[in-house]
Structures are given as structure tokens and as C-alpha cells.
Design a protein around this motif. Sequence first.
Motif, PDB file in Angstrom:
ATOM      1  N   ARG A   1      -4.881 -30.616   0.256  1.00 27.88           N
ATOM      2  CA  ARG A   1      -4.869 -31.744  -0.689  1.00 27.88           C
ATOM      3  C   ARG A   1      -5.779 -31.462  -1.883  1.00 27.88           C
ATOM      4  O   ARG A   1      -5.445 -31.818  -3.030  1.00 27.88           O
ATOM      5  N   ALA A   2      -6.916 -30.855  -1.639  1.00 29.91           N
ATOM      6  CA  ALA A   2      -7.819 -30.518  -2.743  1.00 29.91           C
ATOM      7  C   ALA A   2      -7.181 -29.493  -3.668  1.00 29.91           C
ATOM      8  O   ALA A   2      -7.310 -29.586  -4.902  1.00 29.91           O
ATOM      9  N   GLU A   3      -6.471 -28.539  -3.102  1.00 28.26           N
ATOM     10  CA  GLU A   3      -5.844 -27.499  -3.916  1.00 28.26           C
ATOM     11  C   GLU A   3      -4.753 -28.065  -4.812  1.00 28.26           C
ATOM     12  O   GLU A   3      -4.493 -27.541  -5.902  1.00 28.26           O
ATOM     13  N   ARG A   4      -4.099 -29.158  -4.368  1.00 29.70           N
ATOM     14  CA  ARG A   4      -3.012 -29.753  -5.166  1.00 29.70           C
ATOM     15  C   ARG A   4      -3.519 -30.730  -6.214  1.00 29.70           C
ATOM     16  O   ARG A   4      -2.746 -31.172  -7.072  1.00 29.70           O
TER      17      ARG A   4
ATOM     18  N   GLU B   1     -14.020 -35.289  -6.445  1.00 27.45           N
ATOM     19  CA  GLU B   1     -12.840 -35.833  -5.776  1.00 27.45           C
ATOM     20  C   GLU B   1     -12.177 -34.777  -4.897  1.00 27.45           C
ATOM     21  O   GLU B   1     -11.724 -35.075  -3.776  1.00 27.45           O
ATOM     22  N   ALA B   2     -12.135 -33.547  -5.373  1.00 30.98           N
ATOM     23  CA  ALA B   2     -11.537 -32.469  -4.584  1.00 30.98           C
ATOM     24  C   ALA B   2     -12.306 -32.270  -3.280  1.00 30.98           C
ATOM     25  O   ALA B   2     -11.694 -32.085  -2.211  1.00 30.98           O
ATOM     26  N   LEU B   3     -13.618 -32.336  -3.334  1.00 30.04           N
ATOM     27  CA  LEU B   3     -14.411 -32.203  -2.108  1.00 30.04           C
ATOM     28  C   LEU B   3     -14.081 -33.308  -1.116  1.00 30.04           C
ATOM     29  O   LEU B   3     -13.999 -33.080   0.102  1.00 30.04           O
ATOM     30  N   SER B   4     -13.876 -34.513  -1.657  1.00 36.34           N
ATOM     31  CA  SER B   4     -13.573 -35.637  -0.763  1.00 36.34           C
ATOM     32  C   SER B   4     -12.212 -35.502  -0.100  1.00 36.34           C
ATOM     33  O   SER B   4     -11.943 -36.155   0.927  1.00 36.34           O
ATOM     34  N   LEU B   5     -11.321 -34.669  -0.657  1.00 39.72           N
ATOM     35  CA  LEU B   5      -9.984 -34.491  -0.100  1.00 39.72           C
ATOM     36  C   LEU B   5      -9.927 -33.383   0.951  1.00 39.72           C
ATOM     37  O   LEU B   5      -8.896 -33.205   1.603  1.00 39.72           O
TER      38      LEU B   5
END
Length: 816
Positions: A58-61, A116-120
Motif C-alpha cells: 500500500r505504501a508503494e502505491r 502517510e506512507a509509513l502509516s500504510l
Amino acid sequence: MSGGFDVLGGRGPRVDAVEKVTGRAQYTDDLTRPGLLHGALLQSPYAHARLVRLDTSRAERLPGVAAVLTARNTPRVPYGVSPARYDEQLFAGDRVRFIGDEIAAVAAVDLDTAAEALSLIRVEYEPLEPVLDALTAREPDRPQIHEAYARNVCAQVEQHFGDVDAARAGAYLVRQDRLSSKMQNAAFLEPQAALAEVDGRGRLTIWSSTQVPHYLQRTVAMVLGLAERDVHVVMPRVGGGFGAKASASAMELATCLLAQRTGRPTKTVFSREQVFLHGRSRHQFWHTMTTGVDREGRLLFLDHEALLDGGAAASFGIATIYYAGSLLGAPYRLRSMRYRGVRVVTNKPPCGAQRGHGGVHARALFETQLDRIAEELGLDPIELRLRNVMAAGETTCNDLAMSSLGMRECLEAVRDRSGWQPRAPRPAAPRAVAAEPDGLRPAGSSAGGNGNPLGVPISAVVRGRGVACGFFVSGAGYPIYRSRTPHASVVVRLDETGGGVEVQSAVAEIGQGCETVLATIAAEVLGVPVAAVRVRSGDTDLGLDLGAYSSRTTLMAGHAVKAAAEHVRDQVLAVVATALGVPPATLALRGALVLAAGAPVVSEAIRTEYVKEHRGWNLGLAGPHLTFAEAARLAFLERGPVVGTGLYRPPALGGSFKGAAVGTSPAYGCSAQIAEVRVDLDTGQVTLERVVAAHDCGRAINLTQVEGQMHGCVSMGVGEALFEEVVFGADGRIQNPSLADYRIPTALDVPPIEAIVVESDEPNGPFGAKEVGEGGIMPTIPAVLNAIYDATGVRVEELPASPERILAALRRDGGA
């Protein structure tokens, strides 16, 4: 100037002063690059856990995310500080070992997107039992944190010099005492930061708030599989280090790898909480010392045991555990010494090399124990120390050679300056400060510290004073990895227009003033003002320097710059000598002029016989005397660029026993301090009223900087003595990871400090200079503890000496 020097020993301003006080100095977080990405780290919320599942899809997307790194797509190359104990890898693989252990990193277009990416990122943990108590970490039922460290023992040292058992049998008095401490944080103002970029040829440049550019370059190259020449490290201005920035971090490595993977510059900056989670600061110690003396108080033996809580990785621990024992071999004559040290790993942030590492708390116990021995023998504490102090030319039982040692001079200086009187037998009760008839502080009687501005009754306030000495290396005798690599190299270059001098060095300027030291030494050799010298530093393209640690820079880089400047001087004088038709040995540079037999050279002969050959050049000739600028210009016209090089390697040092390489140094600094305190018996509050400090720096390159380092050492020691402590919860989480909760000294806590500079003229130092950056912290803690005892009659055996611990000691012992 003293000693026949023109600029050495003066009080000129720092060469970086203007840019710093005006705000023009740039630190790593001030830097930007076109197309900059922002890095962020995902860190473990558990002190000890198994990583069951890690999903970054999810973070990668997420739009704006350029890269996500985990252990699955990064090199699995072990790294660390000592090659014998490389126990770290970039990102946790199957297990996390402390709260803050790095699990993943992202690079995104801005910090919000990175967060936000870390949270995903989805992580499934299997919590494991943490090892948080170093005292029980070796018990067979405790979890093993690293496969390589059986029973969680990271390092173990056993050394024995002389015959301790025989000395003990013949001792008149034997004492055993203990002292423990807490983990402490370096609390520098600038959090760690890094910016990395890869150029069109694949060369990686990293700008970092490191204090060891060379070791960072080496580690980045090793982990990323690059040649060292393809890694370029640059230090912008650095807002303090104190040892915690003395090794490569996962954050720096991740930032470099993110820049490689994305092809875009990437910057990562720690928050203050992450500074605490990263650690690499002061170990927690438990020391036990047994010391014996004869009837006159002369030391016969020291039997010392130490336990160190090293946190979750080795870091500088192998050096720290040796320093904790070896540095007690001086500055007193000690015939026999035995040391047993154990460093264990726990599920806390790794500890490292904070200012004076290893030696600070060992010295604190030794110096407080000396006061106890003096009291039992009915001797004044200073007299006991003077009876035992070493002198220049002596060698310790563990083969530390005192090429210079102004220890006696330091003790006598603080004794005389402070008005110390031989101590009378202790009274039957604490000595209260005499109050005015109304029970309030006399007006205008404050002497710094917390003061008493509200006029609180002071009938329960007592005063005391304490003395202590310190001792520390002036440069590590060996590099961290075995190599014939010089410890420092320097290039000095004259500009083509004449008169301008540039010093090029990779030294790490972290606020200690090493650029000013290098400029001053070069100026002294070349006979020019310090203002004529420019210094470029902190760049691995400029040369090699091992970094700012072990108080090494003045002695080691100082030698290198002195040699490079002498190389330049000799080239310039050779050209002038040829023009004048005189031997070069008859000429000198001083006062920005060329001298012959001590008198300025009149340049008319050169003008008529030599300069006319270069008609059309604007030489800037003025006045009857040949100036340095003219001579430098003539040297360029004759030879081309005038460049001098210099390097430094220490001579052969130390004994042949195991561990002899740690603690050996080309020179040693020593110091003495007297602290005067006021203690409120109702609250346990300690107020420092005055510190008189003396330090043997060999020779002062810049007096103001020497005094500034002494003030800094005392200030840091005050915090560690009285209130600095990293507090851990039952789960291993740090409870005070901010400068609002982790208390460090302010102007309200630091007393007036009287700094006395003692010069012993170190034969192994450039112009006789040696360390002042770390040794000055050694006496502060024991001087304060001895003063607290003098005031209250109770000993605090667990640091810091907080009001709660002082009150507990008063309840336990009742004062005296």
C-alpha cells in the motif's frame, strides 16, 4: 604572545564565528537540491519482537512515494564500529531488538506523504520477552539477544598488572566502594541529518551531520558495495556531536540507498525523539572498586570491577569497556591494578562514545573513594592526591607513558585559587548557613545556580566543597580498523595572487574549534595573521582525517598542518633565497614579512634584479620590506602553485598485553577541579555556587578556546552529576525523549567557572599542544559528589545525585 609566538596562545576570534553568529552558517537540514525527496524511517514500537509479516504494497502505491526499502531489498552486510563486532544490518530482518530499531524507509515528494506512507506499512509482530535489566542479563534463563553474544555478553576484559593480592596483604587500609549510573543522552542541539545524491557518473555524495567523515565514507562504501573513491562525504556545519555522531547510522545508510534507487537527491532528518531512540550516548555503569594504601596514604593497589549496559549493539562498546579500566592507571602512582569488565547487551538503544567515554564514571568512583580514604587517614584530600601524583617521564603499571603531565600544577592551582584550607575533622551535624535575624538570605548574596530570589528561609541550607582530578587520552593511538593509514593528512596551498593561505583538511569541525586551531598553527608557521588563512574542512575529497573523537584533532591534525605549512614555508624561502643569493636557512617568515638575521629584508634588490623579469605582472609591491604576499607571489611565478603536504601517524605505543591498543595515546591531558555547593536539607536540592578548574593542555593554541572547552566540560559534567538520566518504562520505552523532559544544564544551573590553563609543553604535540576537549569533564562529577558529602555527611552512590536520592541518603545515614 607568550613563548615567543606571534599568534599562538592568543585570544583571537574563531574563524567560523561570524557565519555562525549571523545565521549564515548552513547545517545539513538547511541544504536542498533540485528534485529533492524526503526520507522517513519506520521504527519498532517493541523492545524485542519477531517480525512475522511485513507488507509495504500500500505504501508503494501511494502517489508521491518514490521508493520503499526493507530488509528484503537492501544489502545484508553487517556493519558497526569495531570490525570484530559488526552486529548491525540495514533494517531489521527477522527480529527487532529495541524500540526504535529500523524496519523500513521511504522516500517521498514531501514529509507528509512520507509519513502517510509509513502509516500504510503493515507489520505483524510476535512480542518476545525483553532483556531490560543489565544486572540479570547474563542469567541462563534470560533471552539471548544476539546469536554471537552467549548469555548476552558483548565484551569481557580481564587485566592484571603487578601483584594485587600481595599488595592487599601488605596494605594498611583497604576500602571497597560502589557507584552506579544511568544511561544519558548527548543532547546536542542539531539532530542527525543526511542528504545524499548520485551524480551522472554514479558517484555518491552524502552531506551529513557526522563527526567522522572518513568512517562514514568507509561504512557506506562497505554496505552499499561501492569503492571508497565513489563515496564522497561532506560535513556542513554541525551543531554538536559529543560522540553520538561518531559512527555511521542506519538513517545515513538508508538515505544513501534511497538516493541510489530513485536517482534523486534524498534528505532525512531525525526528530528529537529519534535522537533518543538512536542512542549511541553514555552507557549505564555499575562500578565496584577496592583500593589499598599504606600508612602515609600512598596507593598500593586498585581492584576494579565494572558492568556496562551497552544497549542492543556493540557500537563503541569494546573501546568503552577498556577505557573504563585503563584510564585509572594515572595520574597517580599505582603499582598494581586488576580490572574485570563486562559489557552486556540489552533491549535498549545502543550506547556509544559520549564525551570521555568509559572513563567518566570510573573516575567518579575512584576520586570519591580517595576522599573517603583521606578522611579515614585524617589527611586533607588534596594532600593525599599530591602524595600520589605522577610526574612527566613516568610510566604507569599498564604502560601509559607520561611524556608530559601537569597534574601537580593543576592541583596546586585550584587549591590556591579557591582558597582551599586543609579540612578539619567533620562536625557532628551538617553546617547550616548563618541566616540574617529575619531568617532570609542576605540581600545580594546569590552566587549563581538556582539562587533564592523569593527570600525562602535558609536555615536548612548547608555548604560544602569537594576536589577531584581527571585524566584522558590526547588521541587514540590506533585507528578503529587496523591499517597503516595516516591518522590525519593536510594540504596547505598559497593562492596565485600572493598572500592568501588555504588549509585543506577533512577534520571534523563539530563546534570544538578545530578549524581555528589549524588556521592558527598554519599562521604561526608562515608568519601571517590568522585572518589571512582560510580553512576548508570536513570533506573526504580534501584528505584523510579519522574524525572528532578521543580528543585527537589538535594533536594529530595539528601535526599534519604544521608539517604542510613548513613545506610551504621552505618552498617560498628557497625562491627568495635564490633571488637574494643567500642560504635559505638565513631567512624566516614573521609578521607577514621576510626576515634575514631577525631583520626585515629590504626588497629593492629583488625589484631590480628579479622582479623586472616579470614586467607586466601586478605584484602589489609596496614599502621597502619584502612582504609574505610578495614572496608568495614570486614563488608562484618561479615554481607554479605552491602546495605543502603533511600527515601524522602516532609513534609506536603501548604494551604487548591484550587490550594495550585501547588507552594508549601519544599524550595525556589531566585536570583538577574544586566545586562549591549549597544543599537544602529539606528538599535535597543542590546548587552549585562555584567551580575552580585547572587543565593541562600542553600549550594553548588559542586561550579563549581552551577556556571555552573547559567551561563546556564542566557544564556537561554538572548535568550528568545532578539530573541527566534517560528514563525507561517497564516495556523499554523511553519516558523522556525530548529536551523538555530530559533536563540539561542551563545558565541557571551552571555556576561561575574559573578556568586556569596549565601549560606543560607536550613534546609529542604540535608546538607542545595536547587535549582539552574531553578530559575536563572527568573531575566534575566526583568534585560535586565530594562537595555534597562535605556539606551533608552522606554519600550518594547512584547517579545522578537528584534531590530524591540525596533525601534518601539523608534518611538512610542521617547526615554527620
